[in-house]
Motif scaffolding. Structure first.
Motif, mmCIF file in Angstrom:
data_model
loop_
_atom_site.group_PDB
_atom_site.id
_atom_site.type_symbol
_atom_site.label_atom_id
_atom_site.label_comp_id
_atom_site.label_asym_id
_atom_site.label_seq_id
_atom_site.Cartn_x
_atom_site.Cartn_y
_atom_site.Cartn_z
ATOM 1 N N THR A 1 46.494 43.691 39.207
ATOM 2 C CA THR A 1 46.137 44.792 40.116
ATOM 3 C C THR A 1 44.651 44.731 40.450
ATOM 4 O O THR A 1 43.843 44.422 39.578
ATOM 5 N N ILE A 2 44.328 45.030 41.698
ATOM 6 C CA ILE A 2 42.915 45.238 42.033
ATOM 7 C C ILE A 2 42.780 46.708 42.447
ATOM 8 O O ILE A 2 43.404 47.148 43.417
ATOM 9 N N LYS A 3 42.020 47.411 41.643
ATOM 10 C CA LYS A 3 41.803 48.838 41.928
ATOM 11 C C LYS A 3 40.600 48.931 42.870
ATOM 12 O O LYS A 3 39.592 48.272 42.657
ATOM 13 N N ILE A 4 40.747 49.733 43.918
ATOM 14 C CA ILE A 4 39.677 49.840 44.921
ATOM 15 C C ILE A 4 39.022 51.211 44.821
ATOM 16 O O ILE A 4 39.704 52.228 44.936
ATOM 17 N N ASP A 5 37.717 51.205 44.602
ATOM 18 C CA ASP A 5 36.988 52.473 44.536
ATOM 19 C C ASP A 5 36.238 52.644 45.864
ATOM 20 O O ASP A 5 35.161 52.075 46.077
ATOM 21 N N LEU A 6 36.841 53.422 46.766
ATOM 22 C CA LEU A 6 36.267 53.565 48.116
ATOM 23 C C LEU A 6 34.861 54.142 48.078
ATOM 24 O O LEU A 6 34.030 53.833 48.929
ATOM 25 N N ASP A 7 34.583 54.984 47.099
ATOM 26 C CA ASP A 7 33.252 55.600 47.027
ATOM 27 C C ASP A 7 32.153 54.578 46.764
ATOM 28 O O ASP A 7 30.989 54.821 47.080
ATOM 29 N N LYS A 8 32.524 53.437 46.156
ATOM 30 C CA LYS A 8 31.491 52.457 45.803
ATOM 31 C C LYS A 8 31.299 51.381 46.875
ATOM 32 O O LYS A 8 30.315 50.656 46.851
ATOM 33 N N CYS A 9 32.263 51.250 47.778
ATOM 34 C CA CYS A 9 32.168 50.205 48.802
ATOM 35 C C CYS A 9 31.153 50.611 49.870
ATOM 36 O O CYS A 9 31.223 51.709 50.409
ATOM 37 N N ASN A 10 30.215 49.682 50.183
ATOM 38 C CA ASN A 10 29.227 49.980 51.232
ATOM 39 C C ASN A 10 29.408 49.095 52.459
ATOM 40 O O ASN A 10 28.536 48.995 53.299
ATOM 41 N N GLY A 11 30.551 48.407 52.504
ATOM 42 C CA GLY A 11 30.868 47.606 53.693
ATOM 43 C C GLY A 11 30.082 46.324 53.823
ATOM 44 O O GLY A 11 29.951 45.786 54.925
ATOM 45 N N CYS A 12 29.578 45.764 52.720
ATOM 46 C CA CYS A 12 28.718 44.565 52.802
ATOM 47 C C CYS A 12 29.472 43.310 53.237
ATOM 48 O O CYS A 12 28.881 42.358 53.702
ATOM 49 N N LEU B 1 38.141 36.132 43.266
ATOM 50 C CA LEU B 1 36.740 35.915 43.647
ATOM 51 C C LEU B 1 36.141 37.109 44.374
ATOM 52 O O LEU B 1 34.953 37.382 44.243
ATOM 53 N N CYS B 2 36.955 37.847 45.135
ATOM 54 C CA CYS B 2 36.401 39.023 45.826
ATOM 55 C C CYS B 2 35.900 40.038 44.801
ATOM 56 O O CYS B 2 34.893 40.708 45.017
ATOM 57 N N VAL B 3 36.594 40.117 43.663
ATOM 58 C CA VAL B 3 36.183 41.043 42.600
ATOM 59 C C VAL B 3 34.839 40.574 42.023
ATOM 60 O O VAL B 3 33.909 41.355 41.854
ATOM 61 N N LYS B 4 34.735 39.250 41.760
ATOM 62 C CA LYS B 4 33.492 38.698 41.203
ATOM 63 C C LYS B 4 32.309 38.928 42.139
ATOM 64 O O LYS B 4 31.201 39.168 41.696
ATOM 65 N N LEU C 1 29.321 43.141 44.284
ATOM 66 C CA LEU C 1 28.242 43.556 43.380
ATOM 67 C C LEU C 1 28.224 45.076 43.179
ATOM 68 O O LEU C 1 27.595 45.581 42.270
ATOM 69 N N ASN C 2 28.916 45.790 44.055
ATOM 70 C CA ASN C 2 28.949 47.256 43.914
ATOM 71 C C ASN C 2 30.076 47.735 42.999
ATOM 72 O O ASN C 2 30.276 48.932 42.851
ATOM 73 N N GLU C 3 30.834 46.797 42.474
ATOM 74 C CA GLU C 3 31.969 47.109 41.604
ATOM 75 C C GLU C 3 32.982 48.053 42.246
ATOM 76 O O GLU C 3 33.534 48.943 41.610
ATOM 77 N N ALA C 4 33.165 47.859 43.558
ATOM 78 C CA ALA C 4 34.177 48.650 44.261
ATOM 79 C C ALA C 4 35.573 48.075 44.014
ATOM 80 O O ALA C 4 36.577 48.747 44.233
#
Ligand code: SF4
Ligand code: SF4
Length: 178
Positions: free
Chosen positions: A10-21, A121-124, A127-130
């Motif tokens: 599973t990849i859990k997505i934390d929308l609050d941490k994503c800054n769209g980089c 690799l997207c998880v690695k 850097l924002n741990e989203a």
């Protein structure tokens, strides 16, 4: 029937941490380039960043299954007062939009969890741990292999004859339907 262990990734997505980089899109498209890492084109990525900085909307969406027909209706989410685009959370490669399609061939793209890598690799690269990777084991019913069914049927046919077995299967399936 026995139980077997299945690994659920599973990849859990934390929308609050994503800054769209878009680092996730970049590494995914590079990893899947042929040869590997020879190019980077976000249109080839299996994760797409749905972003609208004015509305502070950043949604990383993973490519899921291909579907040959579009939905009869559309979904629109409003979360914490933010309105997300139609189909914004949808993972499907479908005829109504241009995401998750290989740009040259138009073939659907699907996330493969970076098969062969120890961690996606997207998880690695986030850097924002989203993106948070989780793995768990689940017990599931052991799948009956087609060849096992064939061996079982073969020995029944040897014993009772094909006609009798076919009659019995037909009778049983009629009884199930009724
Ligand atoms: S897990 Fe791998 S294949 Fe899936 S979106 Fe992330 S980088 Fe791409
Ligand atoms: S790398 Fe992380 S923060 Fe950057 S766009 Fe992707 S999910 Fe969002």
């Amino acid at each position: 029937m026995g139980k077997e262990k299945k690994t659920i990734k599973t990849i859990k997505i934390d929308l609050d941490k994503c800054n769209g980089c878009r680092a996730c899109e970049m590494i995914c498209s590079a990893f899947h380039a042929a040869p590997k890492y020879s190019s980077n084109n976000p249109a080839r990525s299996r994760i797409r960043m749905i972003r609208d900085p004015i509305r502070d909307v950043y949604v990383p969406v993973y490519a899921g299954e291909f579907t040959a027909s579009e939905c009869m209706g559309r979904d629109k989410y409003v979360i914490d007062g933010k309105e997300y685009d139609e189909c914004g959370f949808c993972r499907a490669s479908c005829p109504s939009r241009n995401v998750f399609k290989e740009p040259d061939s138009g073939l659907p793209l699907k996330c493969d969890m970076c098969e062969g890598e120890e961690k996606p690799l997207c998880v690695k690269w986030c850097l924002n741990e989203a993106l948070i990777y989780e793995e768990r084991e689940e017990e599931v019913e052991e799948e009956v292999k087609a060849e096992d069914v064939e061996i079982g049927l073969g020995s029944l046919i040897d014993k009772y004859g094909l006609e009798k077995i076919a009659d019995t299967v037909a009778r049983m399936s009629m009884a199930k339907k009724g």
